[in-house]
Scaffold this active site. Sequence first.
Site, short mmCIF file in Angstrom:
data_model
loop_
_atom_site.label_atom_id
_atom_site.label_comp_id
_atom_site.label_asym_id
_atom_site.label_seq_id
_atom_site.Cartn_x
_atom_site.Cartn_y
_atom_site.Cartn_z
N HIS A 52 0.78 -1.27 -0.16
CA HIS A 52 0.09 0.16 0.14
C HIS A 52 0.92 1.29 -0.04
O HIS A 52 1.67 1.45 0.86
CB HIS A 52 -1.08 0.11 1.22
N LYS A 108 -0.74 10.72 1.15
CA LYS A 108 0.14 10.31 0.23
C LYS A 108 -0.26 10.64 -1.18
O LYS A 108 0.63 11.22 -2.17
CB LYS A 108 0.17 8.76 0.19
N ASP A 135 -2.12 3.87 -4.40
CA ASP A 135 -2.85 3.01 -3.69
C ASP A 135 -2.20 1.68 -3.49
O ASP A 135 -1.98 1.32 -2.41
CB ASP A 135 -4.35 3.05 -4.00
N ARG A 147 16.39 15.46 11.28
CA ARG A 147 16.00 16.58 10.31
C ARG A 147 17.23 16.87 9.31
O ARG A 147 16.96 17.41 8.24
CB ARG A 147 15.77 17.60 11.09
#
Length: 275
Positions: A142, A163, A181, A246
């Site tokens: 997925h 997404k 998907d 980060r």
Amino acid sequence: MDREYSYKLKTLVEEMKLNIVYPSTDYEKVNILTGDVHRPGLQLTGFYDYFDPTRIQLIGRMETAFLNKFDEQERRAKIEVLLSKKIPALIVCHDVEMMQVYIEAAEKYDVSLFSTSQNTSNIMSEIIRIIKSALAPRVTRHGVLVEVYGIGLLLMGESGVGKSEAAIELLKRGHRLIADDAVEIKALANTLEGTAPELIRHYVELRGIGVIDVRQIFGVGAIKARQNIHLIVNLEPWREGMLYDRLGINEQHMTILGVDVSAVTIPVKPGRNLA
């Protein structure tokens, strides 16, 4: 993941545009089970130890020159022994002479026989490429697969994290969609290749809007049939107190089908532009 795949011999013949000299009675049902192809050099001398009868056999100029050193009776015996192993098919390359003994042996042992004008080495590498891809282990995940500046990004995360919305924003910036998907992933030579299931190819589902056809809206330049996966981007809701890297100092990896792929985790907050 443990499932074994096969590839129709008939499909390979059509794709490679091979000339059909003799199709076996089960020609349309024959499945190729291995991606390896073989040139029977030692076998024509009588050495069959470790011989794999599931491989397609190729005959080129070298094998033909060797066989021509023998009289017809001995040549026939050598070819019949090879075809008696019930190989998937025998392909005579380089437009070398199609000796009658090939045809007779193919009919006797009911083995498909083909010919081609292509170079033996070229057709061997092309057949291996096609079959290896068809038989490669695969899994469906997925996520959303996009190409950004030539880099394959697999966006993953729980449903509703954003997404597809990120993919649409990237498409607006000129990047390309491969799958939304559901992403079908194959392991090919220590790399991962992703594509979309046929049913949902070129489509993106956006919450509150519905399903859109990317090819119709953004044009054919916005889609791509398949793409190697270079980076996995894990999108997750921002969690208070969670420490996130980060600067990219800490390397992350994710293993899919035994292949390690670089990964990054990006925290998501409402209102932020993920693209």
